[in-house]
Design an enzyme around this catalytic site. Structure first.
Site, mmCIF file in Angstrom:
data_model
loop_
_atom_site.group_PDB
_atom_site.id
_atom_site.type_symbol
_atom_site.label_atom_id
_atom_site.label_comp_id
_atom_site.label_asym_id
_atom_site.label_seq_id
_atom_site.Cartn_x
_atom_site.Cartn_y
_atom_site.Cartn_z
ATOM 1 C CG ASP A 1 7.293 4.607 -12.167
ATOM 2 O OD1 ASP A 1 7.934 3.542 -12.301
ATOM 3 O OD2 ASP A 1 6.052 4.679 -12.292
ATOM 4 C CB SER B 1 -0.972 -0.038 1.184
ATOM 5 O OG SER B 1 -1.973 0.925 1.053
ATOM 6 C CE LYS C 1 -5.025 -2.215 1.004
ATOM 7 N NZ LYS C 1 -5.087 -0.802 0.582
#
Length: 437
Positions: free
Chosen positions: A301, A290, A315
């Protein structure tokens, strides 16, 4: 080893909402609800023993919500209060970290400057009774709950201590105990920061930890930082954004998308890197879920960090907490989150740039298995989910010298190991202007 620190971990990103229904239900729906009313009356009146009507209703509500996904649920008033305590980052207690051993509560360590430490509780003490109630037969969570309580109320403990000829009786007054969201240390020329959970205190604790490290190690000697997100089950969405922003100068951190495209929200980084651009390695494993995946995904990224370890839990959903007054609260999945590249990790997880397996000790061989979002019954199918699924074994050795993943990261920062993905190239980062789709 399972450890309880007189706290419960939340494994969800949380947004609070007043909860407004999208539209009224149709007539056929209300006819189905009438059937539910008839069944409830039959059970109430004719079941072999008189049922607890409140529990019946709660079970029915949770049955409806659990049919949606594993993370939607109803919390009664006590459960809602407990969740608020967890996310707030403090509770009323005595300040000891504990585990269960031989059916007794074993003290791992008393937290400095807390009632437990001041009362003389020592690491290794075995708690046999809490307020006169034997611990044998209790679950760890039940014992932890008994030790919590209102501030300025006493608790009586019976302690068995190695070397003592008889049990030790202690009376300890509960106080507000802050939950440590961040732990840190200096490992020679590297700053190590472990984020345990994402509570209201996480960013402040992180900032203090980084500043402390920078004071201890001169800038020209500091090789970089390790951000350890292993075994971090998540927490507050806003804290995940703040933690990501702590290492970034620009770029989109995360976006959340619900069933209404107009409700898409994007969260961007602001200028200012607490680490002054020092090399950064993020550690993840199957216990990273999460909010911790939001941080790892953003830093990966945007090419700010190299992610090392094994595939994370996967999740990728956001839960909205809808208060219902004294009736408790509704925890409802309302959106999925997406990393800066526009990728949902729901059911897939964060794949590390450098995969490093953590060997299991002999006594745990065959006892720990891979678990992830994709293995949960009824989970929301991820857009990129494959048969491979998400998750990996969630294990971190208690002694840092045995920690293969951590030591790999330290060697990488010190140049003892080389890898083409380290350090990451910021020029290849997925910036906000490049991927608004």
């Amino acid at each position: 080893m399972l450890v309880g620190a007189l706290m419960g971990a939340t494994a969800m990103s949380v947004v609070y909402s007043a909860g407004v229904p999208a539209e009224a239900a149709g007539n056929s729906t209300y006819k189905e609800l009438a059937i539910f009313g008839d069944v409830f009356e039959r059970v109430r009146a004719q079941y072999v023993t008189p049922p607890d009507e409140k529990k019946l209703v709660e079970a029915a509500i949770n049955g409806m919500l659990s049919s949606l996904d594993p993370h939607s649920s109803y919390m009664n008033a006590q459960e809602a209060a407990d969740m608020q305590t967890q996310t707030k980052g403090e509770f009323g207690g005595i300040g000891i970290e504990v585990t269960m051993e031989n059916d007794l509560v074993k003290v791992i360590t008393p937290i400095d400057d807390t009632p437990g430490a001041k009362a003389g509780i020592l690491a290794g003490d075995m708690i046999s009774e809490i307020n006169g109630t034997p611990v044998r037969g209790m679950q760890l969570n039940d014992a932890v709950e008994k030790m919590r309580g209102a501030v300025n109320t006493p608790i009586k403990l019976t302690i068995l201590r190695k070397g003592a000829d008889k049990p030790i009786e202690l009376s300890v007054m509960r106080e507000i105990i802050p939950i440590r969201a961040v732990k840190s240390r200096v490992d020679g020329d590297v700053g190590y920061v472990r984020v345990i959970s994402f509570t209201e205190k996480t960013y402040d604790d992180l900032e203090a930890a980084i500043n402390k490290i920078k004071k201890e190690v001169p800038a020209d000697k500091l090789k970089g930082f390790v951000l350890d997100l292993r075994l971090n089950p998540g927490g507050l969405l806003d804290q995940a954004i703040y933690v990501s922003d702590a290492f970034l100068q620009k770029g989109e951190i995360v976006s959340t998308r619900s069933r209404d495209p107009e409700d898409t929200r994007r969260f961007n980084a602001t200028a200012g890197d607490l680490t002054d651009g020092k090399p950064l390695i993020v550690l993840v494993n199957g216990g990273s879920a999460s909010a911790s995946e939001i941080v790892a995904g953003a830093l990966q990224d945007l090419k700010r960090a190299t992610v090392v370890g094994t595939r994370s839990f996967g999740k990728g959903s956001v839960q909205t907490i809808i208060p219902m007054g004294d009736k408790g609260a509704l925890r409802l999945t309302t959106a999925l989150y997406y990393t800066p590249s526009g990728k949902s990790i729901q059911g897939t997880g964060i794949h590390p740039d450098i995969k490093v397996e953590e060997p299991l000790p002999a006594d745990l061989q065959g006892k720990l298995r891979t678990e992830g979002e994709s293995s949960l019954p009824g989970h929301i199918q991820g857009q990129s989910e494959t048969e491979e699924g998400s998750g990996s074994v969630a294990y971190v050795p208690p002694d840092p010298k045995d920690d293969v993943q951590l030591n790999y990261a330290l060697d990488l920062l010190r140049g003892a190991k080389t890898d083409p993905s380290f350090p990451p190239d910021p020029s290849k980062a997925v910036l906000e202007s490049a991927k608004k789709k």
